[in-house]
Design an enzyme around this catalytic site. Sequence first.
Site, PDB file in Angstrom:
ATOM      1  CG  ASP A  10      -1.670  -1.661   6.150  1.00 56.34           C
ATOM      2  OD1 ASP A  10      -2.651  -1.710   5.380  1.00 56.34           O
ATOM      3  OD2 ASP A  10      -0.627  -2.311   5.967  1.00 56.34           O
ATOM      4  CG  ASP A  12      -3.111  -7.219   3.582  1.00 57.40           C
ATOM      5  OD1 ASP A  12      -3.576  -8.161   4.244  1.00 57.40           O
ATOM      6  OD2 ASP A  12      -3.713  -6.694   2.627  1.00 57.40           O
TER       7      ASP A  12
HETATM    8  C1  BG6 Z   1      -3.512  -3.991   0.629  1.00 59.58           C
HETATM    9  C2  BG6 Z   1      -2.273  -4.712   0.167  1.00 59.58           C
HETATM   10  O1  BG6 Z   1      -3.646  -4.127   2.009  1.00 59.58           O
HETATM   11  O2  BG6 Z   1      -4.675  -4.536  -0.012  1.00 59.58           O
HETATM   12  C3  BG6 Z   1      -2.184  -4.663  -1.343  1.00 59.58           C
HETATM   13  O3  BG6 Z   1      -1.132  -4.103   0.745  1.00 59.58           O
HETATM   14  C4  BG6 Z   1      -3.460  -5.252  -1.954  1.00 59.58           C
HETATM   15  O4  BG6 Z   1      -1.046  -5.385  -1.761  1.00 59.58           O
HETATM   16  C5  BG6 Z   1      -4.664  -4.477  -1.430  1.00 59.58           C
HETATM   17  O5  BG6 Z   1      -3.404  -5.163  -3.380  1.00 59.58           O
HETATM   18  C6  BG6 Z   1      -5.991  -5.032  -1.968  1.00 59.58           C
HETATM   19  O6  BG6 Z   1      -6.214  -6.310  -1.426  1.00 59.58           O
HETATM   20  P1  BG6 Z   1      -7.356  -7.307  -1.847  1.00 59.58           P
HETATM   21  O7  BG6 Z   1      -7.354  -8.326  -0.754  1.00 59.58           O
HETATM   22  O8  BG6 Z   1      -8.639  -6.528  -1.904  1.00 59.58           O
HETATM   23  O9  BG6 Z   1      -6.986  -7.866  -3.174  1.00 59.58           O
HETATM   24 MG    MG Z   2       0.368  -3.119   4.373  1.00 62.56          MG
END
Ligand code: BG6
Ligand code: MG
Length: 212
Positions: A10, A12
């Site tokens: 993963d 984030d």
């Molecule tokens: C995930 C995060 O990695 O990505 C979520 O943990 C987030 O919190 C999701 O909503 C989508 O991210 P993005 O950058 O496309 O808005």
């Molecule tokens: Mg994450």
Amino acid sequence: MGAYKGIVFDLDGVICSTDHYHYLAWKKLADRLGIPFDEQVNNRLRGVSRMASLEIILEKSEKAYTDEEKEAFAQEKNDTYRELLKEMSPKDLTDEVRDTLNELRARGYLLAIGSSSKNTPFILERIGLGDYFDAVSDGNNITHSKPDPEVFLKGAERIGLDPSVCVVVEDAHAGVEGAVRGGFACAAMGDAKDDPRATWHMDSFSDLKKIL
Ligand code: BG6
Ligand code: MG
């Protein structure tokens, strides 16, 4: 190398601390709309898509919004988020994460990203990992967000490996669920550390060197 040949990370909250920027950007929107938002709500957003995250935040709204308004809110949040991402640089990749990744690669593991985020390519570029991973599967190539296993299955496919020989590394309960549903072993950390469905419970990212 043991039973495993590949690792799907993963992004984030695992590779970098962009989970905090998601929090700040959603908080700004929620405050403007007068909707209660805290770390508890934020933890439910981990791993789920942007629109699904917005729906969770709006559960506490007294007002109902149209689909157009929701699209605009998601855009507004993403604009705030991207402003924060612009400030990132290779300094935002910790020595621990860099050294662990390099050691795992040196030991022969194939390394992939499996993230729900559509901002994945931009983030990897900012932290100096634009060309680092053997494959990237992210929010731009999936139709179902975590806890669906799709993003991990595509990641494993892109490194040419069966899920049974891959480990997913996750900080989200939704991600742990997706990993298990996809047939992967799962190393959990951060918010998901104690998730009973995970194979290993890590105090920190470098624990991967002991596990694998
Ligand atoms: C995930 C995060 O990695 O990505 C979520 O943990 C987030 O919190 C999701 O909503 C989508 O991210 P993005 O950058 O496309 O808005
Ligand atoms: Mg994450």
